[in-house]
Design a protein around this motif. Sequence first.
Motif, PDB file in Angstrom:
ATOM      1  N   LEU A  33      -1.603 100.528  -6.193  1.00  0.00           N
ATOM      2  CA  LEU A  33      -0.777  99.372  -5.841  1.00  0.00           C
ATOM      3  C   LEU A  33       0.040  98.918  -7.048  1.00  0.00           C
ATOM      4  O   LEU A  33       1.220  98.599  -6.919  1.00  0.00           O
ATOM      5  N   CYS A  34      -0.575  98.892  -8.226  1.00  0.00           N
ATOM      6  CA  CYS A  34       0.147  98.484  -9.441  1.00  0.00           C
ATOM      7  C   CYS A  34       1.321  99.426  -9.711  1.00  0.00           C
ATOM      8  O   CYS A  34       2.397  98.998 -10.122  1.00  0.00           O
ATOM      9  N   GLU A  35       1.100 100.709  -9.476  1.00  0.00           N
ATOM     10  CA  GLU A  35       2.139 101.701  -9.742  1.00  0.00           C
ATOM     11  C   GLU A  35       3.274 101.643  -8.719  1.00  0.00           C
ATOM     12  O   GLU A  35       4.455 101.708  -9.079  1.00  0.00           O
ATOM     13  N   LYS A  36       2.930 101.505  -7.461  1.00  0.00           N
ATOM     14  CA  LYS A  36       3.926 101.634  -6.389  1.00  0.00           C
ATOM     15  C   LYS A  36       4.561 100.321  -5.930  1.00  0.00           C
ATOM     16  O   LYS A  36       5.703 100.310  -5.485  1.00  0.00           O
ATOM     17  N   VAL A  37       3.820  99.251  -6.001  1.00  0.00           N
ATOM     18  CA  VAL A  37       4.327  97.984  -5.447  1.00  0.00           C
ATOM     19  C   VAL A  37       4.839  97.120  -6.614  1.00  0.00           C
ATOM     20  O   VAL A  37       4.184  96.201  -7.078  1.00  0.00           O
ATOM     21  N   THR A  38       6.027  97.457  -7.039  1.00  0.00           N
ATOM     22  CA  THR A  38       6.660  96.744  -8.150  1.00  0.00           C
ATOM     23  C   THR A  38       7.405  95.518  -7.615  1.00  0.00           C
ATOM     24  O   THR A  38       7.696  95.437  -6.411  1.00  0.00           O
ATOM     25  N   PRO A  39       7.757  94.591  -8.495  1.00  0.00           N
ATOM     26  CA  PRO A  39       8.564  93.449  -8.036  1.00  0.00           C
ATOM     27  C   PRO A  39       9.887  93.902  -7.428  1.00  0.00           C
ATOM     28  O   PRO A  39      10.335  93.332  -6.422  1.00  0.00           O
ATOM     29  N   GLU A  40      10.488  94.936  -7.979  1.00  0.00           N
ATOM     30  CA  GLU A  40      11.751  95.450  -7.446  1.00  0.00           C
ATOM     31  C   GLU A  40      11.562  96.019  -6.038  1.00  0.00           C
ATOM     32  O   GLU A  40      12.411  95.827  -5.160  1.00  0.00           O
ATOM     33  N   ALA A  41      10.459  96.728  -5.832  1.00  0.00           N
ATOM     34  CA  ALA A  41      10.182  97.300  -4.505  1.00  0.00           C
ATOM     35  C   ALA A  41       9.955  96.197  -3.474  1.00  0.00           C
ATOM     36  O   ALA A  41      10.429  96.299  -2.338  1.00  0.00           O
ATOM     37  N   VAL A  42       9.245  95.150  -3.871  1.00  0.00           N
ATOM     38  CA  VAL A  42       9.008  94.029  -2.942  1.00  0.00           C
ATOM     39  C   VAL A  42      10.317  93.319  -2.639  1.00  0.00           C
ATOM     40  O   VAL A  42      10.610  93.007  -1.488  1.00  0.00           O
ATOM     41  N   LYS A  43      11.108  93.094  -3.672  1.00  0.00           N
ATOM     42  CA  LYS A  43      12.411  92.430  -3.467  1.00  0.00           C
ATOM     43  C   LYS A  43      13.279  93.263  -2.519  1.00  0.00           C
ATOM     44  O   LYS A  43      13.923  92.725  -1.620  1.00  0.00           O
ATOM     45  N   ASN A  44      13.294  94.555  -2.709  1.00  0.00           N
ATOM     46  CA  ASN A  44      14.083  95.434  -1.840  1.00  0.00           C
ATOM     47  C   ASN A  44      13.535  95.433  -0.410  1.00  0.00           C
ATOM     48  O   ASN A  44      14.297  95.369   0.548  1.00  0.00           O
ATOM     49  N   HIS A  45      12.233  95.480  -0.271  1.00  0.00           N
ATOM     50  CA  HIS A  45      11.619  95.503   1.064  1.00  0.00           C
ATOM     51  C   HIS A  45      11.891  94.201   1.833  1.00  0.00           C
ATOM     52  O   HIS A  45      12.099  94.224   3.042  1.00  0.00           O
ATOM     53  N   LEU A  46      11.885  93.079   1.110  1.00  0.00           N
ATOM     54  CA  LEU A  46      12.089  91.774   1.746  1.00  0.00           C
ATOM     55  C   LEU A  46      13.482  91.216   1.459  1.00  0.00           C
ATOM     56  O   LEU A  46      13.692  90.006   1.460  1.00  0.00           O
ATOM     57  N   LYS A  47      14.448  92.102   1.280  1.00  0.00           N
ATOM     58  CA  LYS A  47      15.792  91.694   0.846  1.00  0.00           C
ATOM     59  C   LYS A  47      16.487  90.742   1.813  1.00  0.00           C
ATOM     60  O   LYS A  47      17.345  89.969   1.410  1.00  0.00           O
ATOM     61  N   ASP A  48      16.131  90.769   3.082  1.00  0.00           N
ATOM     62  CA  ASP A  48      16.761  89.861   4.041  1.00  0.00           C
ATOM     63  C   ASP A  48      16.145  88.468   4.010  1.00  0.00           C
ATOM     64  O   ASP A  48      16.675  87.545   4.626  1.00  0.00           O
ATOM     65  N   VAL A  49      15.036  88.330   3.287  1.00  0.00           N
ATOM     66  CA  VAL A  49      14.322  87.047   3.228  1.00  0.00           C
ATOM     67  C   VAL A  49      14.360  86.454   1.823  1.00  0.00           C
ATOM     68  O   VAL A  49      14.633  85.274   1.645  1.00  0.00           O
ATOM     69  N   VAL A  50      14.054  87.270   0.839  1.00  0.00           N
ATOM     70  CA  VAL A  50      13.940  86.797  -0.543  1.00  0.00           C
ATOM     71  C   VAL A  50      15.314  86.850  -1.217  1.00  0.00           C
ATOM     72  O   VAL A  50      15.865  87.924  -1.430  1.00  0.00           O
ATOM     73  N   GLN A  51      15.836  85.678  -1.539  1.00  0.00           N
ATOM     74  CA  GLN A  51      17.151  85.602  -2.185  1.00  0.00           C
ATOM     75  C   GLN A  51      17.039  85.523  -3.701  1.00  0.00           C
ATOM     76  O   GLN A  51      17.977  85.847  -4.423  1.00  0.00           O
ATOM     77  N   GLY A  52      15.895  85.096  -4.209  1.00  0.00           N
ATOM     78  CA  GLY A  52      15.727  84.911  -5.647  1.00  0.00           C
ATOM     79  C   GLY A  52      14.887  86.001  -6.289  1.00  0.00           C
ATOM     80  O   GLY A  52      14.677  87.072  -5.722  1.00  0.00           O
ATOM     81  N   GLU A  53      14.388  85.688  -7.462  1.00  0.00           N
ATOM     82  CA  GLU A  53      13.592  86.622  -8.263  1.00  0.00           C
ATOM     83  C   GLU A  53      12.198  86.817  -7.654  1.00  0.00           C
ATOM     84  O   GLU A  53      11.649  85.907  -7.032  1.00  0.00           O
ATOM     85  N   VAL A  55       8.417  87.805  -9.018  1.00  0.00           N
ATOM     86  CA  VAL A  55       7.580  87.975 -10.210  1.00  0.00           C
ATOM     87  C   VAL A  55       6.197  88.441  -9.754  1.00  0.00           C
ATOM     88  O   VAL A  55       5.619  87.848  -8.836  1.00  0.00           O
ATOM     89  N   ARG A  56       5.696  89.494 -10.402  1.00  0.00           N
ATOM     90  CA  ARG A  56       4.364  90.001 -10.046  1.00  0.00           C
ATOM     91  C   ARG A  56       3.353  89.598 -11.100  1.00  0.00           C
ATOM     92  O   ARG A  56       3.593  89.752 -12.289  1.00  0.00           O
ATOM     93  N   TYR A  57       2.211  89.113 -10.644  1.00  0.00           N
ATOM     94  CA  TYR A  57       1.087  88.794 -11.517  1.00  0.00           C
ATOM     95  C   TYR A  57      -0.064  89.725 -11.156  1.00  0.00           C
ATOM     96  O   TYR A  57      -0.426  89.830  -9.977  1.00  0.00           O
ATOM     97  N   GLU A  58      -0.588  90.402 -12.147  1.00  0.00           N
ATOM     98  CA  GLU A  58      -1.738  91.289 -11.934  1.00  0.00           C
ATOM     99  C   GLU A  58      -3.022  90.527 -12.215  1.00  0.00           C
ATOM    100  O   GLU A  58      -3.108  89.814 -13.222  1.00  0.00           O
ATOM    101  N   LEU A  59      -3.993  90.689 -11.345  1.00  0.00           N
ATOM    102  CA  LEU A  59      -5.288  90.034 -11.485  1.00  0.00           C
ATOM    103  C   LEU A  59      -6.365  91.127 -11.513  1.00  0.00           C
ATOM    104  O   LEU A  59      -7.078  91.337 -10.520  1.00  0.00           O
ATOM    105  N   PRO A  60      -6.468  91.857 -12.625  1.00  0.00           N
ATOM    106  CA  PRO A  60      -7.362  93.019 -12.668  1.00  0.00           C
ATOM    107  C   PRO A  60      -8.835  92.671 -12.479  1.00  0.00           C
ATOM    108  O   PRO A  60      -9.606  93.510 -12.007  1.00  0.00           O
ATOM    109  N   ASN A  61      -9.231  91.459 -12.830  1.00  0.00           N
ATOM    110  CA  ASN A  61     -10.650  91.099 -12.677  1.00  0.00           C
ATOM    111  C   ASN A  61     -11.084  91.048 -11.219  1.00  0.00           C
ATOM    112  O   ASN A  61     -12.258  91.262 -10.910  1.00  0.00           O
ATOM    113  N   ILE A  62     -10.138  90.754 -10.333  1.00  0.00           N
ATOM    114  CA  ILE A  62     -10.474  90.741  -8.904  1.00  0.00           C
ATOM    115  C   ILE A  62      -9.695  91.813  -8.139  1.00  0.00           C
ATOM    116  O   ILE A  62      -9.659  91.803  -6.905  1.00  0.00           O
ATOM    117  N   LYS A  63      -9.052  92.727  -8.894  1.00  0.00           N
ATOM    118  CA  LYS A  63      -8.308  93.859  -8.301  1.00  0.00           C
ATOM    119  C   LYS A  63      -7.302  93.372  -7.255  1.00  0.00           C
ATOM    120  O   LYS A  63      -7.302  93.808  -6.096  1.00  0.00           O
TER     121      LYS A  63
END
Length: 100
Positions: A33-53, A55-63
């Motif tokens: 998930l960390c490798e494939k689901v980048t902020p850019e990929a999410v922005k592109n996938h939700l491009k019709d909804v998300v107009q702004g930036e 930001v991805r936060y990783e929480l490795p302690n809880i995966k």
Amino acid sequence: MKLFEIAHSRAGDKGDILSLSLIPYEEKNFEKLCEKVTPEAVKNHLKDVVQGEVVRYELPNIKALNFVCYQSLLGGVTTSLAMDTHGKTLSSALLEMEID
């Protein structure tokens, strides 16, 4: 494969900001998930909804990952005329994202 095959998601909101969690069913898929689901990929996938930036936060302690999506809710609950003013359905939209 689609994200829903290996992960689940929840959505939250604050004003015009959408927060999407992404949590793998099995811990071994966290790195994928960390490798494939980048902020850019999410922005592109939700491009019709998300107009702004996005930001991805990783929480490795809880995966888990958390995506904060700015300018996503047409102004927020009190000003939007959207059907889903809280953006709760957008967690399902995220899970429809294809990854390799």
